[in-house]
Write an enzyme that holds these catalytic residues in place. Structure first.
Site, PDB file in Angstrom:
ATOM      1  N   GLY A  17       0.774  -1.236   0.000  1.00 43.09           N
ATOM      2  CA  GLY A  17       0.000   0.000   0.000  1.00 43.09           C
ATOM      3  C   GLY A  17       0.803   1.282   0.000  1.00 43.09           C
ATOM      4  N   THR A  18       1.889   1.347  -0.806  1.00 40.74           N
ATOM      5  CA  THR A  18       2.635   2.603  -0.843  1.00 40.74           C
ATOM      6  C   THR A  18       1.840   3.710  -1.532  1.00 40.74           C
ATOM      7  OG1 THR A  18       3.825   2.042  -2.888  1.00 40.74           O
ATOM      8  CG2 THR A  18       4.841   1.388  -0.800  1.00 40.74           C
ATOM      9  N   ASN A  19       1.087   3.380  -2.567  1.00 36.06           N
ATOM     10  CA  ASN A  19       0.230   4.399  -3.179  1.00 36.06           C
ATOM     11  C   ASN A  19      -0.897   4.783  -2.234  1.00 36.06           C
ATOM     12  OD1 ASN A  19       0.876   5.545  -5.789  1.00 36.06           O
ATOM     13  ND2 ASN A  19       0.881   3.457  -6.577  1.00 36.06           N
ATOM     14  N   ARG A  70     -14.169 -15.586 -10.860  1.00 29.03           N
ATOM     15  CA  ARG A  70     -13.875 -14.161 -10.745  1.00 29.03           C
ATOM     16  C   ARG A  70     -15.150 -13.332 -10.631  1.00 29.03           C
ATOM     17  NH1 ARG A  70     -12.075 -10.532 -14.985  1.00 29.03           N
ATOM     18  NH2 ARG A  70     -11.925 -12.326 -16.371  1.00 29.03           N
ATOM     19  N   ARG A  96      -5.914  -8.011  -9.036  1.00 31.05           N
ATOM     20  CA  ARG A  96      -6.944  -8.828  -9.669  1.00 31.05           C
ATOM     21  C   ARG A  96      -7.476  -8.096 -10.892  1.00 31.05           C
ATOM     22  NH1 ARG A  96      -9.307 -13.082  -7.266  1.00 31.05           N
ATOM     23  NH2 ARG A  96     -11.231 -12.733  -8.430  1.00 31.05           N
ATOM     24  N   ILE A  97      -7.754  -8.829 -11.951  1.00 26.71           N
ATOM     25  CA  ILE A  97      -8.412  -8.253 -13.112  1.00 26.71           C
ATOM     26  C   ILE A  97      -9.911  -8.253 -12.844  1.00 26.71           C
ATOM     27  CG2 ILE A  97      -8.895  -8.520 -15.569  1.00 26.71           C
ATOM     28  CD1 ILE A  97      -6.164  -9.851 -15.854  1.00 26.71           C
ATOM     29  N   ASN A 112      -7.217   3.779 -12.003  1.00 25.69           N
ATOM     30  CA  ASN A 112      -6.057   2.917 -11.784  1.00 25.69           C
ATOM     31  C   ASN A 112      -4.811   3.694 -12.183  1.00 25.69           C
ATOM     32  OD1 ASN A 112      -4.635   0.589 -11.095  1.00 25.69           O
ATOM     33  ND2 ASN A 112      -4.781  -0.269 -13.160  1.00 25.69           N
ATOM     34  N   HIS A 114      -0.909   2.918 -13.819  1.00 27.49           N
ATOM     35  CA  HIS A 114      -0.120   1.896 -14.497  1.00 27.49           C
ATOM     36  C   HIS A 114       1.303   2.404 -14.682  1.00 27.49           C
ATOM     37  CE1 HIS A 114       0.629  -1.597 -16.987  1.00 27.49           C
ATOM     38  NE2 HIS A 114       1.187  -0.807 -17.893  1.00 27.49           N
ATOM     39  N   GLU A 148     -11.091  -3.131 -21.218  1.00 29.16           N
ATOM     40  CA  GLU A 148      -9.813  -3.397 -21.867  1.00 29.16           C
ATOM     41  C   GLU A 148      -8.685  -3.186 -20.868  1.00 29.16           C
ATOM     42  OE1 GLU A 148      -7.006  -1.763 -25.536  1.00 29.16           O
ATOM     43  OE2 GLU A 148      -8.974  -0.858 -25.160  1.00 29.16           O
TER      44      GLU A 148
END
Length: 219
Positions: A17-19, A70, A96-97, A112, A114, A148
């Site tokens: 959890g650094t972000n 899922r 997780r996707i 999110n 990336h 996507e």
């Protein structure tokens, strides 16, 4: 006249959890335009849960280990989220996707980050791929989440120069520092209403954002 209620955000994590800590720090400095209402992890030993508890943020753990379906897991996650009715869902190392029905349910409310300058290098091993390509710069991108993978419209990018002697680990460490800078800022743009998701595009101040904002140039 009563004040407008602050928007509520839920942060989804899987690890240290650094972000998440970057959001907590910004909140403690009163730099967030929204409330960190809850942190949810799919791993009971995630260090980010401790970070959240130490900051007085409500936490939940919905273990995903051993759950192969899922969509079923995501239905359970959605049930938990809907109790709080968050305005924003922040993925911060959530490994997780997300299923298509989950993304559709919260369309336009999931962010999110990336570790690449999207659309370059979606998926894994981004730092090694940038080095192998001989790129002169690398970075990270905050984007809306769509079905996507890493393909949703970008909001904000931060860049770092690739230096002689860099390896994936040194490059990753510098990119992570930039992540901590840009992610809370992008979330604030959403919370303030300046950034919205509409018809598959990102709009800034009601105009289509043709290319992502750059930190710190655009802010």
């Amino acid at each position: 006249m009563s004040a407008t209620p602050r928007k509520k955000a839920v942060v989804l994590i899987s690890g240290g959890g650094t972000n998440l800590q970057a959001f907590i720090d910004a909140s403690q400095r009163r730099e967030l335009d929204f409330e960190l209402a809850m942190v949810v992890s799919n791993r009971s030993q995630a260090g980010g849960l401790t970070r959240a508890e130490d900051a007085g943020i409500d936490t939940r753990c919905l273990p995903s280990k051993g759950i192969s379906d899922r969509a079923a897991y995501d239905r359970s996650l959605a049930t938990e989220l809907d109790r709080l009715a968050p305005d924003l869902i922040i993925l911060a190392g959530f490994m997780r996707i997300l299923s298509a029905p989950f993304v559709s349910r919260y369309a336009g409310r999931i962010l999110n980050i990336h570790p690449s300058l999207l659309p370059l290098y979606p998926g894994l091993h981004t730092h090694a791929r940038a080095l192998a390509a001989g790129d002169r710069e690398h970075g990270c991108t905050v984007h809306f989440v769509t079905e996507e993978l890493d393909g949703g419209p970008p909001i904000l990018q931060g860049r770092v120069a690739i230096e002689p002697g860099d390896d994936p680990e040194t490059l990753a460490a510098r990119v992570l520092q930039v992540e901590h800078q840009i992610y809370p800022r992008a979330a604030n743009l959403f919370a303030s209403g300046r950034i919205v998701y509409r018809d598959g595009q990102c709009l800034l101040d009601n105009k289509v954002l043709s290319k992502p904002l750059r930190y710190p140039d655009s802010l």
